[in-house]
Each structure stands twice: as C-alpha cells, then as structure tokens.
Design a protein around this motif. Structure first.
Motif, PDB file in Angstrom:
ATOM      1  N   GLU A   4      37.625  42.876  44.662  1.00 26.98           N
ATOM      2  CA  GLU A   4      37.501  44.288  44.334  1.00 26.98           C
ATOM      3  C   GLU A   4      38.787  44.988  44.751  1.00 26.98           C
ATOM      4  O   GLU A   4      39.264  44.804  45.868  1.00 26.98           O
ATOM      5  CB  GLU A   4      36.313  44.914  45.061  1.00 26.98           C
ATOM      6  CG  GLU A   4      34.978  44.288  44.678  1.00 26.98           C
ATOM      7  CD  GLU A   4      33.874  44.680  45.637  1.00 26.98           C
ATOM      8  OE1 GLU A   4      33.153  45.648  45.360  1.00 26.98           O
ATOM      9  OE2 GLU A   4      33.759  44.013  46.697  1.00 26.98           O
ATOM     10  N   TRP A   6      40.617  48.527  45.296  1.00 31.73           N
ATOM     11  CA  TRP A   6      40.586  49.986  45.424  1.00 31.73           C
ATOM     12  C   TRP A   6      41.982  50.519  45.126  1.00 31.73           C
ATOM     13  O   TRP A   6      42.973  50.062  45.715  1.00 31.73           O
ATOM     14  CB  TRP A   6      40.159  50.387  46.830  1.00 31.73           C
ATOM     15  CG  TRP A   6      38.689  50.626  46.979  1.00 31.73           C
ATOM     16  CD1 TRP A   6      38.040  51.830  46.947  1.00 31.73           C
ATOM     17  CD2 TRP A   6      37.660  49.646  47.199  1.00 31.73           C
ATOM     18  NE1 TRP A   6      36.675  51.657  47.134  1.00 31.73           N
ATOM     19  CE2 TRP A   6      36.418  50.325  47.292  1.00 31.73           C
ATOM     20  CE3 TRP A   6      37.679  48.253  47.328  1.00 31.73           C
ATOM     21  CZ2 TRP A   6      35.211  49.660  47.502  1.00 31.73           C
ATOM     22  CZ3 TRP A   6      36.478  47.583  47.532  1.00 31.73           C
ATOM     23  CH2 TRP A   6      35.263  48.289  47.617  1.00 31.73           C
ATOM     24  N   ARG A  39      37.947  49.563  41.812  1.00 37.20           N
ATOM     25  CA  ARG A  39      37.202  50.599  42.519  1.00 37.20           C
ATOM     26  C   ARG A  39      38.052  51.858  42.645  1.00 37.20           C
ATOM     27  O   ARG A  39      39.275  51.790  42.713  1.00 37.20           O
ATOM     28  CB  ARG A  39      36.793  50.103  43.916  1.00 37.20           C
ATOM     29  CG  ARG A  39      35.948  48.835  43.906  1.00 37.20           C
ATOM     30  CD  ARG A  39      34.654  49.027  43.173  1.00 37.20           C
ATOM     31  NE  ARG A  39      33.792  47.859  43.224  1.00 37.20           N
ATOM     32  CZ  ARG A  39      32.906  47.557  42.294  1.00 37.20           C
ATOM     33  NH1 ARG A  39      32.770  48.330  41.227  1.00 37.20           N
ATOM     34  NH2 ARG A  39      32.149  46.481  42.406  1.00 37.20           N
ATOM     35  N   HIS A 106      35.190  54.017  34.820  1.00 33.07           N
ATOM     36  CA  HIS A 106      33.819  53.524  34.968  1.00 33.07           C
ATOM     37  C   HIS A 106      33.079  53.525  33.626  1.00 33.07           C
ATOM     38  O   HIS A 106      32.265  52.637  33.361  1.00 33.07           O
ATOM     39  CB  HIS A 106      33.066  54.359  36.002  1.00 33.07           C
ATOM     40  CG  HIS A 106      33.387  53.981  37.412  1.00 33.07           C
ATOM     41  ND1 HIS A 106      32.856  52.850  38.012  1.00 33.07           N
ATOM     42  CD2 HIS A 106      34.188  54.565  38.345  1.00 33.07           C
ATOM     43  CE1 HIS A 106      33.320  52.756  39.249  1.00 33.07           C
ATOM     44  NE2 HIS A 106      34.125  53.779  39.472  1.00 33.07           N
ATOM     45  N   ASP A 168      32.140  54.548  44.983  1.00 34.26           N
ATOM     46  CA  ASP A 168      33.288  53.709  45.334  1.00 34.26           C
ATOM     47  C   ASP A 168      34.028  54.283  46.533  1.00 34.26           C
ATOM     48  O   ASP A 168      34.417  53.555  47.460  1.00 34.26           O
ATOM     49  CB  ASP A 168      34.266  53.620  44.153  1.00 34.26           C
ATOM     50  CG  ASP A 168      33.831  52.631  43.098  1.00 34.26           C
ATOM     51  OD1 ASP A 168      32.821  51.935  43.308  1.00 34.26           O
ATOM     52  OD2 ASP A 168      34.505  52.555  42.049  1.00 34.26           O
TER      53      ASP A 168
END
Length: 236
Positions: A4, A6, A39, A106, A168
C-alpha cells in the motif's frame, strides 16, 4: 504480498518514489504475487482550491529559502525525475487542494482504473502544469484514464468517496505516517521516502524470504530430501 502506497499528487518525491518502486517490481521474480494499491494523503488539507501563488513563492515563504535555493532544489528534483524518464516542470505547477483528485482516484479504483488514474494525475500536475483541483480538468483526466466522463462529473459534483479518502488518512495516522511517500507491506513493514530501486528490490526480496521460508519435503520413497522438485513417488 500486499503493498500500500500513501502519497499525494502534489508531492514530487511521491512520483519519483512510485516510479522507482515500479522499476524494482519489474525485477522482482515474484512480482505476479504482489498486489499494489494507492492510499490518500494530503500534504496541505487546509489549502484553497485556487491559490494565487507559484510553487517557488510558496517554498521560499514556507521554508525561508532564497530564490537561488529554490531553483537549485527544483533542478535537483528535475534531474532525479529525468533519470527515471519523468519530465518535471516545477516552475509551472498549479498549487491547489488535492482532496478531489484523491476522490477521483478512489472512483477510478472502483472501476478498475486505479493505476491509470494515478499515473495521469501525477503527470498532469508535475509535467503538464494542470490545475488538478479544477473539476473540469479532473473530468477530462478521468476520460483520459478510460472512465465515463459524465459519471466522473457527477461524482465530483457530489461528496462520493469522501469517506474513502478520510479513511485512508485516518489509517495512515494510526500507522504513524507523517510524510510521504510511505510504503506499507503486508501491514507489517514500512518504507519511508523515495528509496532507490535497488533498495526497494532488496526489501521486497528480504520480506518475501522471511514470509515464505523454504519448505523442505522428503522423498516419500526413500526419506531423502527432494532437491529438484521431482520426488520419486512409488506406484500403489
């Protein structure tokens, strides 16, 4: 293996880090077993959508940098990007609030277009100097990613995917993420910053080896260890 990432679309190191990670993943022999997801993280969640200030002016004001220092910093980042095949025009970026860009990401994820949308948003901001807070521009970028233009327009006009973005950000805070890019692997390992492709690859190999230790199987016919995956199984 689940990775993941960010990041924020206004973070120059995030685009560089993304590309370096992708370069590492290409060389990782178990890349088919790696799931990558993006994210949301906002560097400046309080920013206005329209900001009457250049990035150079903002950096000079925020960090007390001279014009020469800002230019030197930009040249360094531009060179790092160039080495990865990325084209940065940092003097042309349009400062804005990135929240709606994250909502669009998203939305794209829900349509299976997350990877395309991420790349397009980064390129729009750092290469093309587009205003990624402007809904009309975001709608066009959505269409470029293969999304339905009218659906993207309707989504941006409402509040859809606000929960996903805030979720998130909350998760990132709970994980202790205070800067981006930040890579989380299997919710157990964290990598901070735009590391080199070699460093990413080395980390992927180490984590894979740790989580997938060699399983020794003995030959059922002789009790000896199998060395080539071709144990001699006797006929019944």
């Amino acid at each position: 293996m689940k990775v993941e990432i960010w990041s924020d679309y206004q973070c120059p190191f995030c685009y560089i880090g993304k590309r370096r990670f992708e370069e590492a993943l290409k060389q990782f022999e178990n890349k088919a077993q790696v799931e990558v997801s993006f994210r949301s993280f906002e560097l400046n969640p309080e920013a206005e959508r329209d900001i009457n200030m250049s990035q150079n002016e903002m950096l000079a004001k925020k960090y007390g940098m001279s014009h020469a220092d800002v230019e030197a910093n930009n040249q360094n980042l531009t060179q790092q990007a160039k080495e990865l095949g990325l084209e940065y025009h940092l003097d042309k970026v349009v400062l804005t609030n990135s929240f709606d860009a994250h909502r669009l990401m998203h939305f794209a994820e829900s349509k299976g277009k997350e990877n395309e949308m991420n790349e397009i948003l980064f390129k729009a901001y750092f290469t093309e100097g587009k205003h990624i807070g402007d809904h009309a521009i975001l709608v066009n970028l959505a269409e470029e990613a293969g999304l339905d233009k009218s659906e993207a327009e309707a989504m941006l006009g409402g509040t859809a995917f606000t929960t996903e973005v805030r979720g998130d950000e909350q998760e990132g805070s709970q994980l202790g993420i205070t800067g981006v890019p930040f890579f989380v692997i299997n919710r157990k390992y964290g990598i901070s910053g735009a590391q080199s492709a070699e460093a990413f690859l080395d980390t992927l190999k180490k984590i894979w080896a740790e989580e997938n230790p060699l399983q020794m199987v003995n030959d059922p016919a002789t009790g000896d260890a199998c060395t080539d995956g071709s144990c001699n199984v006797p006929e019944k």
